[in-house]
Design a protein around this motif. Structure first.
Motif, PDB file in Angstrom:
ATOM      1  N   THR A 145      67.161  26.648 -65.283  1.00  0.00           N
ATOM      2  CA  THR A 145      66.827  28.082 -65.364  1.00  0.00           C
ATOM      3  C   THR A 145      68.155  29.090 -65.163  1.00  0.00           C
ATOM      4  OG1 THR A 145      65.893  28.059 -63.352  1.00  0.00           O
ATOM      5  CG2 THR A 145      64.443  27.547 -65.198  1.00  0.00           C
ATOM      6  N   VAL A 146      68.685  28.615 -64.037  1.00  0.00           N
ATOM      7  CA  VAL A 146      69.923  29.428 -63.574  1.00  0.00           C
ATOM      8  C   VAL A 146      71.103  29.517 -64.394  1.00  0.00           C
ATOM      9  CG1 VAL A 146      71.827  29.648 -61.774  1.00  0.00           C
ATOM     10  CG2 VAL A 146      69.444  29.273 -61.078  1.00  0.00           C
ATOM     11  N   HIS A 147      71.107  28.596 -65.127  1.00  0.00           N
ATOM     12  CA  HIS A 147      72.322  28.292 -66.063  1.00  0.00           C
ATOM     13  C   HIS A 147      71.786  28.454 -67.560  1.00  0.00           C
ATOM     14  CE1 HIS A 147      75.727  27.039 -63.569  1.00  0.00           C
ATOM     15  NE2 HIS A 147      74.557  26.174 -62.901  1.00  0.00           N
ATOM     16  N   ARG A 148      70.449  28.845 -67.514  1.00  0.00           N
ATOM     17  CA  ARG A 148      69.985  29.348 -68.834  1.00  0.00           C
ATOM     18  C   ARG A 148      70.059  28.115 -70.116  1.00  0.00           C
ATOM     19  NH1 ARG A 148      72.206  35.677 -69.437  1.00  0.00           N
ATOM     20  NH2 ARG A 148      71.465  36.532 -67.336  1.00  0.00           N
ATOM     21  N   LEU A 149      69.590  26.839 -69.447  1.00  0.00           N
ATOM     22  CA  LEU A 149      69.613  25.900 -70.329  1.00  0.00           C
ATOM     23  C   LEU A 149      68.076  25.609 -70.890  1.00  0.00           C
ATOM     24  CD1 LEU A 149      72.022  23.636 -68.648  1.00  0.00           C
ATOM     25  CD2 LEU A 149      72.541  25.179 -70.627  1.00  0.00           C
ATOM     26  N   ALA A 150      67.222  26.306 -70.220  1.00  0.00           N
ATOM     27  CA  ALA A 150      65.680  25.835 -70.548  1.00  0.00           C
ATOM     28  C   ALA A 150      64.865  27.279 -70.205  1.00  0.00           C
ATOM     29  CB  ALA A 150      65.328  24.672 -69.982  1.00  0.00           C
ATOM     30  N   THR A 151      63.698  27.372 -70.487  1.00  0.00           N
ATOM     31  CA  THR A 151      62.834  28.181 -70.364  1.00  0.00           C
ATOM     32  C   THR A 151      62.184  27.555 -69.043  1.00  0.00           C
ATOM     33  OG1 THR A 151      60.939  27.052 -71.530  1.00  0.00           O
ATOM     34  CG2 THR A 151      62.289  29.087 -72.660  1.00  0.00           C
ATOM     35  N   ARG A 152      61.579  28.378 -68.074  1.00  0.00           N
ATOM     36  CA  ARG A 152      60.748  27.944 -66.860  1.00  0.00           C
ATOM     37  C   ARG A 152      59.949  26.693 -67.350  1.00  0.00           C
ATOM     38  NH1 ARG A 152      60.969  29.807 -62.082  1.00  0.00           N
ATOM     39  NH2 ARG A 152      62.029  31.709 -62.790  1.00  0.00           N
ATOM     40  N   ALA A 153      59.029  26.853 -68.546  1.00  0.00           N
ATOM     41  CA  ALA A 153      58.149  25.868 -68.579  1.00  0.00           C
ATOM     42  C   ALA A 153      58.858  24.776 -69.201  1.00  0.00           C
ATOM     43  CB  ALA A 153      57.087  26.233 -69.787  1.00  0.00           C
ATOM     44  N   GLU A 154      59.986  24.716 -69.962  1.00  0.00           N
ATOM     45  CA  GLU A 154      60.748  23.568 -70.534  1.00  0.00           C
ATOM     46  C   GLU A 154      61.475  22.799 -69.144  1.00  0.00           C
ATOM     47  OE1 GLU A 154      62.031  25.193 -74.829  1.00  0.00           O
ATOM     48  OE2 GLU A 154      63.175  25.413 -73.243  1.00  0.00           O
ATOM     49  N   ALA A 155      62.063  23.844 -68.142  1.00  0.00           N
ATOM     50  CA  ALA A 155      62.636  23.127 -67.154  1.00  0.00           C
ATOM     51  C   ALA A 155      61.671  22.201 -66.276  1.00  0.00           C
ATOM     52  CB  ALA A 155      63.418  24.343 -66.377  1.00  0.00           C
ATOM     53  N   ARG A 156      60.460  22.660 -66.040  1.00  0.00           N
ATOM     54  CA  ARG A 156      59.513  21.953 -65.188  1.00  0.00           C
ATOM     55  C   ARG A 156      59.186  20.561 -65.998  1.00  0.00           C
ATOM     56  NH1 ARG A 156      55.670  27.185 -63.821  1.00  0.00           N
ATOM     57  NH2 ARG A 156      56.799  27.665 -61.919  1.00  0.00           N
ATOM     58  N   ARG A 190      79.896  29.295 -63.608  1.00  0.00           N
ATOM     59  CA  ARG A 190      79.380  28.640 -64.759  1.00  0.00           C
ATOM     60  C   ARG A 190      79.704  27.151 -64.765  1.00  0.00           C
ATOM     61  NH1 ARG A 190      79.936  33.854 -66.868  1.00  0.00           N
ATOM     62  NH2 ARG A 190      81.950  33.426 -67.497  1.00  0.00           N
ATOM     63  N   VAL A 191      80.708  26.596 -64.160  1.00  0.00           N
ATOM     64  CA  VAL A 191      81.304  25.339 -63.992  1.00  0.00           C
ATOM     65  C   VAL A 191      80.481  24.407 -62.732  1.00  0.00           C
ATOM     66  CG1 VAL A 191      83.302  23.854 -63.270  1.00  0.00           C
ATOM     67  CG2 VAL A 191      83.672  25.940 -64.768  1.00  0.00           C
ATOM     68  N   ARG A 192      80.212  25.205 -61.740  1.00  0.00           N
ATOM     69  CA  ARG A 192      79.550  24.345 -60.645  1.00  0.00           C
ATOM     70  C   ARG A 192      78.157  24.373 -61.102  1.00  0.00           C
ATOM     71  NH1 ARG A 192      81.063  29.256 -57.608  1.00  0.00           N
ATOM     72  NH2 ARG A 192      83.326  28.820 -56.691  1.00  0.00           N
ATOM     73  N   ALA A 197      86.884  17.684 -51.955  1.00  0.00           N
ATOM     74  CA  ALA A 197      85.846  17.805 -52.965  1.00  0.00           C
ATOM     75  C   ALA A 197      85.442  19.484 -52.944  1.00  0.00           C
ATOM     76  CB  ALA A 197      84.486  17.019 -52.646  1.00  0.00           C
ATOM     77  N   LEU A 198      85.427  20.128 -51.997  1.00  0.00           N
ATOM     78  CA  LEU A 198      84.980  21.565 -51.618  1.00  0.00           C
ATOM     79  C   LEU A 198      86.112  22.285 -52.412  1.00  0.00           C
ATOM     80  CD1 LEU A 198      83.658  21.623 -48.090  1.00  0.00           C
ATOM     81  CD2 LEU A 198      82.319  21.791 -50.227  1.00  0.00           C
ATOM     82  N   SER A 199      87.438  21.895 -52.477  1.00  0.00           N
ATOM     83  CA  SER A 199      88.373  22.548 -52.899  1.00  0.00           C
ATOM     84  C   SER A 199      88.345  22.341 -54.453  1.00  0.00           C
ATOM     85  CB  SER A 199      89.646  21.849 -52.428  1.00  0.00           C
ATOM     86  OG  SER A 199      90.080  22.210 -51.115  1.00  0.00           O
ATOM     87  N   ILE A 200      87.986  21.322 -55.100  1.00  0.00           N
ATOM     88  CA  ILE A 200      87.836  21.173 -56.386  1.00  0.00           C
ATOM     89  C   ILE A 200      86.899  22.076 -57.041  1.00  0.00           C
ATOM     90  CG2 ILE A 200      87.109  19.581 -58.412  1.00  0.00           C
ATOM     91  CD1 ILE A 200      87.991  17.338 -56.640  1.00  0.00           C
ATOM     92  N   LEU A 201      85.814  22.398 -56.186  1.00  0.00           N
ATOM     93  CA  LEU A 201      84.541  23.239 -56.369  1.00  0.00           C
ATOM     94  C   LEU A 201      84.748  24.641 -56.005  1.00  0.00           C
ATOM     95  CD1 LEU A 201      81.778  20.761 -55.720  1.00  0.00           C
ATOM     96  CD2 LEU A 201      82.544  21.947 -58.231  1.00  0.00           C
ATOM     97  N   ARG A 202      85.869  24.944 -55.147  1.00  0.00           N
ATOM     98  CA  ARG A 202      86.493  26.031 -54.765  1.00  0.00           C
ATOM     99  C   ARG A 202      85.070  26.696 -53.900  1.00  0.00           C
ATOM    100  NH1 ARG A 202      88.240  29.878 -59.718  1.00  0.00           N
ATOM    101  NH2 ARG A 202      87.469  31.357 -58.076  1.00  0.00           N
ATOM    102  N   LEU A 203      84.760  26.027 -52.990  1.00  0.00           N
ATOM    103  CA  LEU A 203      83.840  26.347 -52.177  1.00  0.00           C
ATOM    104  C   LEU A 203      84.419  26.125 -50.585  1.00  0.00           C
ATOM    105  CD1 LEU A 203      80.940  24.298 -53.692  1.00  0.00           C
ATOM    106  CD2 LEU A 203      81.111  26.901 -53.539  1.00  0.00           C
ATOM    107  N   VAL A 204      85.679  26.147 -50.502  1.00  0.00           N
ATOM    108  CA  VAL A 204      86.085  26.347 -49.277  1.00  0.00           C
ATOM    109  C   VAL A 204      86.065  27.631 -48.443  1.00  0.00           C
ATOM    110  CG1 VAL A 204      88.289  25.917 -47.884  1.00  0.00           C
ATOM    111  CG2 VAL A 204      87.969  24.574 -49.933  1.00  0.00           C
ATOM    112  N   GLN A 205      85.445  27.568 -47.433  1.00  0.00           N
ATOM    113  CA  GLN A 205      85.116  28.725 -46.533  1.00  0.00           C
ATOM    114  C   GLN A 205      86.265  29.155 -45.451  1.00  0.00           C
ATOM    115  OE1 GLN A 205      82.373  30.485 -47.248  1.00  0.00           O
ATOM    116  NE2 GLN A 205      82.265  28.887 -49.114  1.00  0.00           N
ATOM    117  N   PRO A 206      86.388  30.549 -45.042  1.00  0.00           N
ATOM    118  CA  PRO A 206      87.265  30.624 -44.205  1.00  0.00           C
ATOM    119  C   PRO A 206      86.892  30.124 -42.812  1.00  0.00           C
ATOM    120  CG  PRO A 206      86.714  32.706 -45.561  1.00  0.00           C
ATOM    121  CD  PRO A 206      85.722  31.664 -45.709  1.00  0.00           C
ATOM    122  N   PRO A 207      88.069  29.814 -42.113  1.00  0.00           N
ATOM    123  CA  PRO A 207      89.522  29.954 -42.256  1.00  0.00           C
ATOM    124  C   PRO A 207      90.114  29.002 -43.193  1.00  0.00           C
ATOM    125  CG  PRO A 207      88.973  28.733 -40.187  1.00  0.00           C
ATOM    126  CD  PRO A 207      87.517  29.167 -40.919  1.00  0.00           C
ATOM    127  N   GLY A 208      89.587  28.240 -44.099  1.00  0.00           N
ATOM    128  CA  GLY A 208      90.222  27.578 -44.774  1.00  0.00           C
ATOM    129  C   GLY A 208      90.475  28.109 -46.014  1.00  0.00           C
TER     130      GLY A 208
END
Length: 328
Positions: free
Chosen positions: A121-132, A89-91, A54-65
């Motif tokens: 908000t991080v992915h800019r899909l809504a304003t802060r008020a809309e996101a809440r 932008r995928v994650r 799963a971590l590999s799919i998301l490219r979240l493998v940490q060293p020493p992996g």
């Protein structure tokens, strides 16, 4: 009826951990796919490599992996070739992850509502008020009790089951195409486990999701998955529709997992699997299940079996079966 289109196509994925200068595979030449609108269960004991996949799919493998080979095709793009900016932008936005321990996924110093809103908000899909506002709607959708109040609460003020529902709401916030649920019920009692699995099934339909459900328990996935991929020592050893896995398991490891599942048959003795999954530093030659396998022959201890078609949409990697098929 023809199969649904493939959403996620993992081909010959290999992820290694560098140990004293040696690259040892934690995910070893693994291939599987998740089709649009389905739930694929990735099943195996602890240490089988499921979470690393799963971590590999998301490219979240940490060293020493590190990922050394393979393709991860998602919505037509190979995730292993994307730049880090594109991958971010995928994650969360297109592929979301539900962790097994909600307390590890939730920040204790921010309110639940702020944490659900953050992804939007991080992915800019809504304003802060809309996101809440949408955060409260998502909490209601995943059946969080009193969603307005819960949105103003901190994680420690909610029960474990409610916390896991919040984590699912966070995963759904950006309307992803795929949710990876990594042992999402492990930290919960049996009654709450069933409710969370029911919720995931409901959300799959309501949000048009595909789900990769990771579990160590075949009994848990029986009513939740469409297809099953069984993983052992970093390799996929069997894949089939869920009914075929339960009615006609083709790999000795799959049969052993099924024998260890309680079936409500009174005093039937459960059959534990002798031994343990080998560590990556002590992988045996040949088939890694051979030292634990009651059907092991001489060839099993020398060469690793390839994938063999044993039925419609059903394949297993075992020397008992016919000549291996070539994988793409």
């Amino acid at each position: 009826m023809s199969p649904s289109p493939v959403l996620l196509d993992v081909r010959r994925l290999t992820t290694v951990i560098d140990v004293e200068g040696r690259p040892l595979p934690a995910v070893d030449d693994a291939s599987f796919e998740v089709r649009t609108g389905e739930t694929l269960a990735l099943v195996g004991e602890s240490g089988s490599g499921k979470s690393m996949a799963a971590l590999s799919i998301l490219r979240l493998v940490q060293p020493p992996g590190r990922i050394t080979d393979g393709r991860v095709l998602f919505e037509g793009r190979d995730l292993l070739t994307l730049g880090e900016g594109e991958m971010r932008r995928v994650r969360g936005a297109r592929i979301a992850l539900v962790f097994q321990e909600p307390t590890a996924a939730l920040n204790p110093v921010f309110t639940v509502g702020d944490q659900v809103a953050e992804a939007m908000t991080v992915h800019r899909l809504a304003t802060r008020a809309e996101a809440r506002r949408r955060a409260v709607e998502l909490l209601e959708a995943v059946r969080v009790t009193d969603p307005d109040r819960a949105a103003r609460s901190y994680p420690h003020q909610l029960s474990g089951g409610m916390q896991q529902r919040v984590v699912i709401a966070m995963a759904l916030a950006c309307r992803p195409a795929l949710v990876i649920a990594d042992e999402p019920t492990t930290a919960l009692d049996v009654t709450i486990q069933a409710r969370i699995l029911d919720l995931l099934r409901e959300m799959r339909g309501a949000f048009d999701l595909s789900i990769l459900l990771i579990s160590h328990d075949l009994g848990i996935v029986a009513g939740s998955a469409d297809r099953v991929a069984v993983m052992y020592a970093g390799r996929i050893v069997e894949q089939a529709p869920v009914r075929a896995i339960f009615d006609a398991p083709a790999h000795p490891y799959t049969r052993a997992l099924l024998a260890s599942v309680p079936r409500g048959e009174g005093r039937r003795r459960l059959q534990a699997i002798a031994g343990t999954v080998p560590p990556i530093t002590g992988m045996p030659p040949g088939c890694p299940f051979a030292p634990r396998c009651p059907d092991a022959a001489a060839a099993c201890r020398v060469t690793h079996p390839g994938a063999v078609a044993v039925g419609p949409d059903h394949e297993a990697s075992c020397h008992v079966h016919a000549r291996p098929t070539e994988r793409a």
